[in-house]
Design an enzyme around this catalytic site. Structure first.
Site, PDB file in Angstrom:
ATOM      1  N   CYS A  94       0.847  -1.191  -0.029  1.00 50.30           N
ATOM      2  CA  CYS A  94       0.156  -0.011   0.018  1.00 50.30           C
ATOM      3  C   CYS A  94       0.882   1.337   0.009  1.00 50.30           C
ATOM      4  O   CYS A  94       0.648   2.101  -0.941  1.00 50.30           O
ATOM      5  CB  CYS A  94      -0.899   0.034   1.181  1.00 50.30           C
ATOM      6  SG  CYS A  94      -1.708  -1.671   1.600  1.00 50.30           S
ATOM      7  N   ARG A 117       6.540 -11.311   6.139  1.00 51.44           N
ATOM      8  CA  ARG A 117       5.943 -11.005   7.207  1.00 51.44           C
ATOM      9  C   ARG A 117       6.542 -12.008   8.053  1.00 51.44           C
ATOM     10  O   ARG A 117       6.268 -13.171   7.782  1.00 51.44           O
ATOM     11  CB  ARG A 117       4.406 -10.977   7.163  1.00 51.44           C
ATOM     12  CG  ARG A 117       3.826  -9.914   6.532  1.00 51.44           C
ATOM     13  CD  ARG A 117       2.466  -9.991   6.322  1.00 51.44           C
ATOM     14  NE  ARG A 117       1.710  -9.119   5.523  1.00 51.44           N
ATOM     15  CZ  ARG A 117       0.356  -9.018   5.111  1.00 51.44           C
ATOM     16  NH1 ARG A 117      -0.372  -9.864   5.676  1.00 51.44           N
ATOM     17  NH2 ARG A 117      -0.141  -8.058   4.303  1.00 51.44           N
ATOM     18  N   GLN A 122       1.903 -11.188  -3.537  1.00 54.31           N
ATOM     19  CA  GLN A 122       0.383 -10.614  -3.318  1.00 54.31           C
ATOM     20  C   GLN A 122      -0.139  -9.835  -4.662  1.00 54.31           C
ATOM     21  O   GLN A 122       0.572  -9.139  -5.255  1.00 54.31           O
ATOM     22  CB  GLN A 122       0.374  -9.656  -2.070  1.00 54.31           C
ATOM     23  CG  GLN A 122      -0.779  -9.407  -1.764  1.00 54.31           C
ATOM     24  CD  GLN A 122      -0.711  -8.577  -0.368  1.00 54.31           C
ATOM     25  OE1 GLN A 122       0.081  -7.551  -0.378  1.00 54.31           O
ATOM     26  NE2 GLN A 122      -1.725  -8.940   0.549  1.00 54.31           N
ATOM     27  N   ASP A 171      -1.915  -7.336  -5.568  1.00 46.87           N
ATOM     28  CA  ASP A 171      -2.384  -6.211  -5.009  1.00 46.87           C
ATOM     29  C   ASP A 171      -2.846  -5.312  -6.000  1.00 46.87           C
ATOM     30  O   ASP A 171      -2.135  -5.077  -6.746  1.00 46.87           O
ATOM     31  CB  ASP A 171      -1.277  -5.768  -3.994  1.00 46.87           C
ATOM     32  CG  ASP A 171      -1.797  -5.251  -2.654  1.00 46.87           C
ATOM     33  OD1 ASP A 171      -3.059  -5.286  -2.427  1.00 46.87           O
ATOM     34  OD2 ASP A 171      -1.082  -4.562  -1.642  1.00 46.87           O
ATOM     35  N   HIS A 201      -4.653  -1.180  -6.054  1.00 49.52           N
ATOM     36  CA  HIS A 201      -5.027   0.146  -5.253  1.00 49.52           C
ATOM     37  C   HIS A 201      -5.833   1.069  -6.107  1.00 49.52           C
ATOM     38  O   HIS A 201      -5.355   1.340  -7.100  1.00 49.52           O
ATOM     39  CB  HIS A 201      -4.177   0.867  -4.440  1.00 49.52           C
ATOM     40  CG  HIS A 201      -3.708   0.053  -3.192  1.00 49.52           C
ATOM     41  ND1 HIS A 201      -2.524  -0.772  -3.578  1.00 49.52           N
ATOM     42  CD2 HIS A 201      -4.074  -0.300  -2.170  1.00 49.52           C
ATOM     43  CE1 HIS A 201      -2.196  -1.488  -2.454  1.00 49.52           C
ATOM     44  NE2 HIS A 201      -3.248  -1.153  -1.334  1.00 49.52           N
ATOM     45  N   LYS A 251     -14.122  -3.785   5.161  1.00 48.10           N
ATOM     46  CA  LYS A 251     -13.685  -4.505   3.945  1.00 48.10           C
ATOM     47  C   LYS A 251     -14.928  -5.621   3.705  1.00 48.10           C
ATOM     48  O   LYS A 251     -15.668  -6.089   4.370  1.00 48.10           O
ATOM     49  CB  LYS A 251     -12.560  -5.155   4.193  1.00 48.10           C
ATOM     50  CG  LYS A 251     -12.449  -5.989   5.315  1.00 48.10           C
ATOM     51  CD  LYS A 251     -11.112  -6.608   5.748  1.00 48.10           C
ATOM     52  CE  LYS A 251     -10.976  -7.790   6.901  1.00 48.10           C
ATOM     53  NZ  LYS A 251      -9.837  -8.599   6.865  1.00 48.10           N
ATOM     54  N   HIS A 288      -8.659  -0.856  -1.765  1.00 47.75           N
ATOM     55  CA  HIS A 288      -7.492  -1.940  -1.688  1.00 47.75           C
ATOM     56  C   HIS A 288      -8.386  -3.238  -2.183  1.00 47.75           C
ATOM     57  O   HIS A 288      -9.162  -3.515  -1.848  1.00 47.75           O
ATOM     58  CB  HIS A 288      -7.151  -2.080  -0.154  1.00 47.75           C
ATOM     59  CG  HIS A 288      -6.524  -1.098   0.254  1.00 47.75           C
ATOM     60  ND1 HIS A 288      -4.926  -1.017   0.755  1.00 47.75           N
ATOM     61  CD2 HIS A 288      -7.253   0.102   0.949  1.00 47.75           C
ATOM     62  CE1 HIS A 288      -4.870   0.278   1.315  1.00 47.75           C
ATOM     63  NE2 HIS A 288      -5.979   0.982   1.646  1.00 47.75           N
TER      64      HIS A 288
END
Length: 555
Positions: free
Chosen positions: A253, A282, A300, A302, A304, A383, A429
């Protein structure tokens, strides 16, 4: 179980007992030796003997001070007492043994029959890697014998399709002690990962997504500015370069926010759909690592999406349609869950209410069934989570759509609206696979390793009847197939024909081709599909057309 463990082994202090999903567990610290799976037999035997004796269990409800006196110097239990929100706590007493309890207790142990101690693993006190290392013994219990039997049958079936087992058989990935929890993808595994990415890349291209790439490592201050620090710092990796502290990114992000901030934007530019197949890191507890399902680095998918307020609902619907398209390709049924404001939320309450209402509107207006998961939203916004159901009936949360008013404010993001004024965009997201690594593991088990043709690392296996006579023609066929983008392997080993055919079946190759004198003279292919015993004859061009059509899952 805590009574048995505490009394069966010396130098053990029980730290915690509880229930996690379908399992019950006991966490403990040992100063003598770590227990291992061989000790489970002794624990099972002792637990069975203990339950048969059906001792009297006395339940005490006492003040915190009295509880601490009764527990003595058991610091882990005393921690729970000190941090209890209640003025009184409950203890269970069996003879001289006393334990803090928070769950309802079966006082008549003779009723406890359908259980099994399953596993021993490692964890940390309060699941914090900086705290004391502990061991965990876990098990399952059911209300009747049939339920336990069905559970054990499920486990037996699962072991045959366990993605770690399939990954080894198909030569997809491996792990190393040099990088615990970080998968090494071999050529076959990397093909699957790239095919998953390319499928989504094509669909995103059609939906006007812009693909970007952000650094793996960024200044530590970025994560403090974004608000992620307070929520993720215990699971992040750090380093220092030129006396400056950096962090490996745990999510993509903030990097995307910096890209948006680097340019000026008008309302005419919105929505801006920014996507990345980003590698994130992580730190997970070593005891929780589980093949591709729980790793310390993963890729990921991902995205945005930067929108104005009046674009929120239409854009969320677009994302839901994209998710539906992807999951339909894999044959997944799925359910939808709306997760609302958590207790540690960030930002203005009115914006949160508006965000939750926007998500509800999309789901309600489009007649999409959903359940509400109270207080499980991200710290920056509510979410929608998507749960897929695999062939074994298990549910996996993969896709997610999160609405965020907070991060644009923290990064001072803006665009020029219709009135020539600065206005903050809203960020959506979005992830569909979630973790490509985990999704790959789910697919391996969902298909029992029999991946659809477009995903199979080796799509066609060609077997010459005689290497000396037929291999040149086989190489010619191989080149024809490869020129059309078909992944081909030639088995030119000196093994017998029957062995080669069986080996292709074991390796779950979708199509095997046998080429001998007849095939060469007729310019045909003798083709056997995986799982079939009979062969079909194809013209080379017809077979290529069939394969290309089957590979193209988007048409």
């Amino acid at each position: 179980m805590s009574y048995v463990i505490q009394n069966q082994f010396e130098g053990i202090e029980v730290a915690d007992i509880g229930v996690n999903n379908e399992e019950f567990y006991c966490d403990f610290q040992t100063s003598i030796k770590n227990l291992n799976k061989d000790d489970l037999k002794l624990i099972n035997k002792s637990l069975h003997k203990f339950i048969e004796s059906n001792p009297t269990i006395e339940i005490l409800e006492v003040s915190k001070k009295s509880a601490q006196q009764l527990l003595g110097n058991r610091r882990y239990m005393n921690y729970h007492v000190e941090n209890s929100e209640n003025s009184k706590v409950r203890l269970a007493k069996i003879g001289d043994y006393i334990s803090l309890i928070s769950y309802p207790l079966i006082s008549n142990l003779s009723k406890l029959k359908n259980y099994k101690i399953k596993n021993i693993s490692s964890t940390n006190w309060l699941r914090d890697v900086n705290n004391d290392p502990l061991q965990r013994i876990s098990g399952v219990a059911f209300s009747n014998e049939q339920a336990l039997k069905e559970h054990e049958e499920f486990l037996e079936k699962y072991e045959s399709i366990n993605h770690r087992k399939i990954g080894k058989e198909l030569n997809l990935f491996t792990f190393s002690d040099y990088a615990p929890g970080m998968p090494f993808y071999k050529h076959n595994g990397q093909i699957i990962r790239l095919e998953l990415q390319n499928l989504l890349r094509k669909l995103q291209f059609e939906e006007d997504y812009e693909e970007v790439y952000t650094p793996f490592i960024m200044n530590e201050s970025l994560w403090k500015d974004s608000g992620h620090w307070d929520h993720y710092k215990d699971n992040m990796y750090f380093t220092e370069v030129d006396d400056i502290k950096y962090s490996l990114k745990p999510m993509n992000c903030p990097g995307h926010m910096l890209i948006y901030k680097n340019e000026h934007h008008s309302y005419r530019d919105l929505p801006i759909r920014m996507a990345e197949f980003g590698q994130v890191h992580r730190h997970e507890l070593s005891g929780s690592l589980n093949g591709l399902f729980r790793v310390r680095t993963f890729n990921q998918d991902d995205a945005h999406i930067y929108v104005s307020k009046n674009q929120i609902e239409s854009e969320i619907l677009n994302v839901l349609n994209l998710i539906d398209k992807v999951y339909t390709i894999f044959g997944f049924d799925y359910s939808i869950e709306l997760s609302t404001r958590p207790d540690d939320y960030m930002g203005d309450l009115n914006l949160w209410n508006f965000a939750e209402e926007s998500l509800e509107n999309v789901l309600n207006y489009n007649h999409l069934a959903y359940t509400i998961n109270e207080k499980d939203g991200a710290f920056y916004g509510p979410k929608i989570d998507i749960h897929i159901k695999d062939a074994l009936g298990r549910s996996h949360q993969c896709g997610t759509i999160q609405l965020d008013f907070q991060m644009p404010e923290k990064f001072d993001l803006n665009y020029i609206n219709e009135n020539n004024e600065k206005e903050s965009p809203v960020v959506i997201h979005r992830a569909i696979y979630g973790s490509i690594d985990r999704f790959l593991g789910i697919l391996l088990e969902h298909y029992s390793g029999n991946l659809p043709l477009w995903l199979a690392p080796n799509q066609v296996n060609i077997i010459p009847v005689n290497n000396k006579i037929h291999l040149d023609h086989v190489d010619h066929i191989k080149k024809q197939l490869k020129s059309k983008g078909i992944r081909v392997n030639v088995d030119s080993s000196e093994e017998k024909m029957g062995y080669k055919i069986r080996n292709a079946q074991i390796k779950k190759v979708p199509y095997s081709i046998v080429i001998g004198d007849n095939e060469i003279s007729n310019n045909t292919l003798s083709v056997r599909e995986h799982g079939e015993t009979k062969e079909q004859t194809f013209e080379v061009s017809d077979f290529i057309e069939k394969i290309i059509k089957e590979i193209d899952v988007l048409n």
